[in-house]
Scaffold this motif. Structure first.
Motif, mmCIF file in Angstrom:
data_model
loop_
_atom_site.group_PDB
_atom_site.id
_atom_site.type_symbol
_atom_site.label_atom_id
_atom_site.label_comp_id
_atom_site.label_asym_id
_atom_site.label_seq_id
_atom_site.Cartn_x
_atom_site.Cartn_y
_atom_site.Cartn_z
ATOM 1 N N GLY A 55 19.778 18.150 10.825
ATOM 2 C CA GLY A 55 20.383 18.640 9.597
ATOM 3 C C GLY A 55 21.868 18.318 9.575
ATOM 4 O O GLY A 55 22.446 17.841 10.557
ATOM 5 N N VAL A 83 16.655 22.654 10.170
ATOM 6 C CA VAL A 83 16.419 22.684 8.729
ATOM 7 C C VAL A 83 15.083 23.353 8.429
ATOM 8 O O VAL A 83 14.236 23.506 9.299
ATOM 9 C CB VAL A 83 16.412 21.257 8.119
ATOM 10 N N HIS A 118 19.658 23.679 5.157
ATOM 11 C CA HIS A 118 20.307 23.300 6.409
ATOM 12 C C HIS A 118 20.947 24.550 7.013
ATOM 13 O O HIS A 118 21.814 25.169 6.385
ATOM 14 C CB HIS A 118 21.401 22.255 6.170
#
Length: 311
Positions: A36, A42, A57
């Motif tokens: 992420g 994520v 995220h």
């Protein structure tokens, strides 16, 4: 045994190290432990044709960091993060199917839980285990309401009791069941039951020659609990210095505490198994190593009678 690859994670910004998936309304949702834009993991969605979309995220404290597997409860996705939160000891979070995330609870460590594992939902409460924390620092079982109130149901008390629960929980008839990676006189791990009021019962202890490191989620099928051990058994597998021998096993446990070893992995059929799932009278699982290329296997324990087949 035919396999189709739906998606390959190629860019670190879309995450790496995916956890198990959950299906909600014909769409798949999952998390990655890392990657992420902030490197903290994520949440993603994926179509059945393999089109992936990153929904969220993680940013690290006071947000979560390094998420575990999601669950779906009343149309909302919930999960835990191993780290992050206000105190850096992990969180319980909720996230919508469109990516709206909210930290439900931040663990404090110390006598509170620390480094939580996966969740289950029962009624309007979420239940889970933490690998560390609790009154003795070796793990706990916790309850978190959807409104963000937390209660520690049980603190593990070190050997010869259980310690370091890592396989998560299942709920059967208002009773919680789980495993610890270490425990009992042998230190090989144990299976425990826990009432929703927090009363613990040790259901199964194993000899280290049979099993070692009970680290996968249990399965209930017809009143019998089935599980795996990462190590132990009669197989000969290479391990790192200090790790126990054996390639792992599959076991069954009755409510009276009678244990049966269904299968010892030998390497060629797999090594170091994870958790199980049951479908139509057959148990399925994966091993992280072993098989013809030593890269892992998908296996089936057929008809819950111990017949074994590598897929």
């Amino acid at each position: 045994g035919q396999l189709e690859t739906l998606h390959r994670f190629k860019d670190p910004s879309e995450g790496f190290g995916p956890n198990e998936l959950v299906a909600v309304d014909a769409k798949l949702f999952g998390t990655t432990y890392g990657g992420g834009v902030k490197g903290r993991g994520v949440v993603f969605s994926m179509s059945s044709s393999g089109v992936e979309r990153v929904l969220y995220h993680f940013r690290g404290a006071p947000d979560g960091s390094n998420p575990n597997t999601l669950i779906s409860l009343s149309g909302t996705l919930y999960g835990t993060t191993a780290y992050g939160g206000t105190y850096g000891k992990g969180t319980v979070f909720e996230i919508s199917a469109t990516g709206q995330e909210h930290v439900v609870y931040s663990f404090k460590g110390g006598a509170d839980a620390s480094m939580p594992n996966g969740l289950i939902g029962a009624g309007h409460e979420l239940y889970g285990t933490s690998e560390f924390g609790g009154r003795h620092g070796v793990g706990s079982v916790f309850e978190v309401t959807l409104g963000g109130s937390e209660r520690l149901l049980h603190s593990f008390e070190n050997l010869p009791g259980g310690r370091l629960p890592a396989g998560g929980l299942i709920e059967v008839n208002h009773q919680l069941y789980g495993t610890t990676s270490e425990g009992c006189k042998s230190g090989a791990g144990m299976v425990f039951g826990l009432s929703l009021a927090g009363k613990e019962q040790v259901l199964g202890c194993f000899r280290s020659s049979q099993t070692f490191d009970l680290n996968g989620r249990l399965v209930d099928a017809g009143g019998i609990l089935y599980g795996t051990s990462v190590y132990g058994g009669s197989g000969s597998c290479p391990t790192y210095p200090g790790e126990p021998g054996g390639c792992g096993s599959v076991f069954a446990l009755t409510s009276s505490g009678r244990t049966t070893l269904l299968h010892d992995f030998q390497g060629v059929d797999g090594a170091f198994p994870g958790g199980l799932v049951e479908m139509n009278g057959t148990l399925y699982g994966t091993t992280s190593m072993g098989g013809s290329s030593n890269s892992g296997t998908i296996f089936a324990v057929l008809e819950l009678r111990g017949a074994f087949n590598v897929r």
